[in-house]
Design an enzyme around this catalytic site. Structure first.
Site, PDB file in Angstrom:
ATOM      1  N   HIS A   1       0.831  -1.204   0.000  1.00 18.42           N
ATOM      2  CA  HIS A   1       0.000   0.000   0.000  1.00 18.42           C
ATOM      3  C   HIS A   1       0.872   1.264   0.000  1.00 18.42           C
ATOM      4  O   HIS A   1       0.713   2.146  -0.861  1.00 18.42           O
ATOM      5  CB  HIS A   1      -0.895  -0.030   1.244  1.00 18.42           C
ATOM      6  CG  HIS A   1      -1.840   1.125   1.354  1.00 18.42           C
ATOM      7  ND1 HIS A   1      -3.145   1.068   0.924  1.00 18.42           N
ATOM      8  CD2 HIS A   1      -1.678   2.376   1.843  1.00 18.42           C
ATOM      9  CE1 HIS A   1      -3.746   2.224   1.146  1.00 18.42           C
ATOM     10  NE2 HIS A   1      -2.871   3.040   1.702  1.00 18.42           N
ATOM     11  N   GLU A   2       1.783   1.321   0.939  1.00 14.56           N
ATOM     12  CA  GLU A   2       2.610   2.531   1.036  1.00 14.56           C
ATOM     13  C   GLU A   2       3.533   2.656  -0.168  1.00 14.56           C
ATOM     14  O   GLU A   2       3.844   3.773  -0.599  1.00 14.56           O
ATOM     15  CB  GLU A   2       3.405   2.536   2.341  1.00 14.56           C
ATOM     16  CG  GLU A   2       2.559   2.454   3.628  1.00 14.56           C
ATOM     17  CD  GLU A   2       1.440   3.487   3.720  1.00 14.56           C
ATOM     18  OE1 GLU A   2       1.529   4.535   3.044  1.00 14.56           O
ATOM     19  OE2 GLU A   2       0.456   3.238   4.450  1.00 14.56           O
TER      20      GLU A   2
ATOM     21  N   HIS B   1       1.628   4.528  -2.781  1.00 13.83           N
ATOM     22  CA  HIS B   1       1.716   5.980  -2.534  1.00 13.83           C
ATOM     23  C   HIS B   1       3.100   6.492  -2.936  1.00 13.83           C
ATOM     24  O   HIS B   1       3.237   7.544  -3.568  1.00 13.83           O
ATOM     25  CB  HIS B   1       1.502   6.281  -1.045  1.00 13.83           C
ATOM     26  CG  HIS B   1       0.075   6.199  -0.581  1.00 13.83           C
ATOM     27  ND1 HIS B   1      -0.928   6.940  -1.158  1.00 13.83           N
ATOM     28  CD2 HIS B   1      -0.512   5.506   0.433  1.00 13.83           C
ATOM     29  CE1 HIS B   1      -2.080   6.690  -0.515  1.00 13.83           C
ATOM     30  NE2 HIS B   1      -1.854   5.813   0.447  1.00 13.83           N
TER      31      HIS B   1
ATOM     32  N   GLU C   1      -4.826   7.599  -3.141  1.00 17.68           N
ATOM     33  CA  GLU C   1      -5.294   6.301  -2.642  1.00 17.68           C
ATOM     34  C   GLU C   1      -5.511   5.318  -3.794  1.00 17.68           C
ATOM     35  O   GLU C   1      -5.348   4.109  -3.623  1.00 17.68           O
ATOM     36  CB  GLU C   1      -6.575   6.503  -1.832  1.00 17.68           C
ATOM     37  CG  GLU C   1      -7.002   5.305  -1.017  1.00 17.68           C
ATOM     38  CD  GLU C   1      -6.158   5.064   0.236  1.00 17.68           C
ATOM     39  OE1 GLU C   1      -5.246   5.888   0.530  1.00 17.68           O
ATOM     40  OE2 GLU C   1      -6.397   4.048   0.916  1.00 17.68           O
TER      41      GLU C   1
END
Lengths: 507, 507
Positions: free
Chosen positions: B267-268, B271, B297
């Site tokens: 997830h990170e 980003h 997101e």
């Protein structure tokens, strides 16, 4: 009696402005620490830009004409001594900032960045010629800087005073004249003993994680507060005080040579404890800052040498070290270990030098930078002059310039007038330690027992908490009853090393 | 044709000012990253002060009346489209900043700091009452903030628009009305299958260093560039883009539960790759920034879910994971592992929710914050309203408020209008992925082979490099040919999870 309204207002405005500048300086400290620890490899350019923008803003805040007006108003008023001291410090910073035109500051920044690159490249290729023109330009710009800043005695003073307020080339020359002959003689007499392999036991296999465990534990005993600080690995160890609640020290470990990690950490912890000990009442005021590089170095040398290379300390600590490295040190007696960490040997690299030869490296640099600044020596002639100076002082000649005049980063950064502060720190560390011994009953027994709080408390009260309330000389006199003096240091070296070498000789 | 002198000057001044502000924002990013990774425990207060000083300076630079003058001059001029877009963005930032009086900004900062402390204490004691008055104050201040900023439709819009330019409460309500019934139904039908222990194989003993080795290797394959970034452990994972050359992601590993570390890191990294992919030509200009939280997101969800929770990806990656954890996973077939990482289960905590239930957590928060902002719900009544909402949407009621309405930090920070962007990101991630599948031949085979460059390149060209040149809706339309639409997302979930659950049911 309260101050008249106009005075009170000016004082409040001045304080507020300088605490804002202090915050910016703290932020700059973090940018710098991060650059040398965790910055991704490709981010150097962006970090440089961020720092430059921060510097510009800080400079704007400092040179704002209103600061000048507040200062003038306050200089006309009758102030309490501490407020008067604040005004003097702020005036000094303000004047230094406004005297340097923005173009010169930018030119310096630009020259510095180019000189850094050239220095790295010259080191890589072992080709001093690549660096020489940048070195020349740097000294030229520093001459202009000194002339803008102004000075009474020697041009060098304007630069040196930035690092050591109140000091001067004349003062350093006098001190070094006292130190030079006895140090040269001591080095020669120790070298003549031919015992230069006594540090062989420190070469071996020393697991880095265990080294870290040991030094972390020891500097905690010294009093370095890990709730208000960190220890991280880096390439060139340094200490960064961001705030008294946020002091970051760094070190490096060599797997094949134990002293590097030990003494770099003790040294930086000494710097770190000074920063942690600064006065909370004076936080964010120039009055609360560490006063000089010399005083700072007195604190690092205190823990590195007066404590960390003493027999007393190791009587307590050596069993702990042996327990971590039973294979390498289990059979090495304390006396041999102590002799090994105090091995005196003329060598090329300043930062790896022992207590005795160290100051000769500094004297060499001082004499050379004075000659470069005066124009008596051309940049291109530095390698030859360097070797001749090292021959005179240490009896050695470096095999190449990487181990010679290209070893230090300072001149490429325009840090001229900086080197002597290392020796000032060495001298002060001994004067302070002897004063502490007089004031603290059985101090050396306590050090042996690992009870370091009495020493640290004494340093806190007599040095750290005083921040910039006093000039270095005054601070030293308040703490020790004496002004700076080469005598105690020379006697300390003589006692320690003649003893150490004779003992072996007669063993 | 070049611009007239006055126009050119104003444009240069505006650009220079905003690049200075960008540098300050980068510095603020480092302060924040460091606070959540390496800051010594006792240094929180000093860090808060440094950040506040930086914010003040940045605000001074932004609200400088000259900025208003440059904008007015440029708004009267005929500009190239990109310059006109810059002027619009700068105007937006300038207006938002000057509309909020300094006192309100300070009051917010103060209330935020108090609400944070109260929130932590309320969590510690499981006593919502301690937080309630602070929550009430925060919503009151946000109402005032919204009224100062101005809005056309609903007061909520003024706050939400900060995170998602061009979006509004009405738009979110419409979208959520479409999502709510099918999601509730899907959750209920999957829950009815009674297969909620299918993630048992992910509970076990997973060495953290091996987890780190795995995710570091995988996100490198995704295209996260470690020369321009870092990965560090933290408590609450986040990504911090400081500069496109300096993007820092964080994660946490649970020794006893594998998915936490895997999917937080993916997830990170999503980003992070957005930040690394921003357009160098637009660096330090507001035009070059990531456009919205929703779009951000969409990138994290892309790599976490569309890639990272897909069967295709794990066909390639699972043997690598098994090789690192032979004892725990050696005997677990890929199909079981894939079902385990896609286990759907109504649960209390949003950040741990699966792909299907996640958006119901968001819908609950949106409906509650709207009621709180409108005054239809009192802060004191939140726990009851929360549980009733969770009953409606997920069929569960939290055993206490720590697992309920005290779980998120957002409201204590005054981040109102933020939650819907999580769901916007989910929707966009599917629309973008489907468009990428259309444009990149055999994309899913490539993902299976660990060749992620085609996907990342497509995202770079169609999303990252466009920075803030377009509003989110326009950006999505340019990339996919469609505006935001709940349909693709609902169809994706239905396909994936009905398939997954049926397959097991029939196995």
């Amino acid at each position: 009696m309260p101050y008249p309204t106009k005075t009170a207002e000016a004082l409040t405005s001045l304080r507020r402005r300088f605490s804002q500048i202090a915050d910016l300086s703290q932020i700059g400290g973090l940018l710098s620490w991060d650059r040398h620890t965790y910055l991704p490899p490709a981010a150097g350019e962006s970090r440089g830009r961020q720092s430059a923008t921060l510097d510009t803003l800080s400079h704007e805040k400092l040179t704002d004409p209103r600061v000048g007006e507040w200062l003038e108003r306050l200089e006309d008023a009758e102030l309490q001594p501490e407020d008067a001291a604040l005004v003097r410090l702020c005036r000094r910073k303000y004047d230094r900032a406004v005297r340097l035109p923005a173009e010169l500051v930018e030119e310096m920044a630009d020259a510095r960045s180019q000189a850094q690159d050239a220095w790295l490249e010259a080191r890589r290729q072992n080709a001093f010629g690549l660096f020489a023109p940048h070195l020349a330009r740097m000294f030229e710009l520093c001459r202009e800087q000194a002339d803008r800043l102004g000075y009474e005695g020697h041009r060098y003073d304007a630069l040196h005073d930035e690092y050591e307020p109140g000091s001067s080339a004349a003062r350093i020359s006098r001190l070094f004249a006292e130190l030079r002959p006895p140090l040269v003689e001591l080095v020669h007499s120790l070298a003549a003993s031919g015992q230069d392999d006594r540090d062989a036991v420190l070469h071996g296999e020393f697991d880095e994680l265990r080294q870290e465990e040991f030094v972390r534990d020891e500097v905690t005993r010294f009093g370095f507060d890990f709730r208000r600080g960190r220890l991280d690995p880096t390439v060139h160890p340094f200490a960064q005080g961001i705030d008294r609640s946020d002091v970051r020290i760094t070190t490096r470990y060599r797997r094949d040579f134990l002293p590097t990690g030990l003494f770099a950490t003790f040294h930086e912890a000494g710097h770190g404890m000074y920063e942690q000990g600064l006065n909370p009442r004076l936080a964010r005021s120039p009055l609360g800052d560490a006063i000089s590089l010399g005083v700072h170095e007195s604190q690092s040398r205190m823990w590195e040498n007066l404590v960390g290379r003493s027999l007393r300390y190791w009587r307590g600590a050596y069993p702990r070290l042996q327990a971590l490295f039973p294979e390498s040190l289990g059979d090495v007696p304390l006396a041999d270990f102590y002799r090994a960490i105090n091995c005196v040997k003329p060598s090329y690299i300043r930062v790896e030098a022992d207590e005795v030869t160290y100051n000769l490296h500094v004297i060499a640099r001082f004499e050379l930078e004075l000659a470069l600044l005066d124009g008596d020596l051309e940049a291109a002639g530095l390698p030859e002059a360097w070797n001749s100076k090292y021959g005179e002082l240490l009896g050695i000649e470096s095999p190449d310039d990487v181990l010679g005049c290209l070893q230090d980063v300072h001149w490429s950064l325009g840090l001229i007038g900086y080197f002597p502060t290392y020796t000032l720190g060495n001298l002060m560390s001994v004067q302070l330690f002897e004063a502490a011994c007089q004031h603290i009953p059985r101090l050396e027994e306590k050090i042996e027992a690992g009870e370091h709080a009495p020493l640290l408390d004494w340093l806190k009260r007599n040095v750290h908490e005083r921040g910039s309330l006093h000039q270095p000389d005054e601070l030293l006199e308040l703490a020790t009853g004496s002004v700076l003096d080469a005598g105690p240091y020379l006697r300390y070296l003589g006692r320690k090393f003649q003893g150490l070498y004779q003992r072996v000789g007669s063993a």
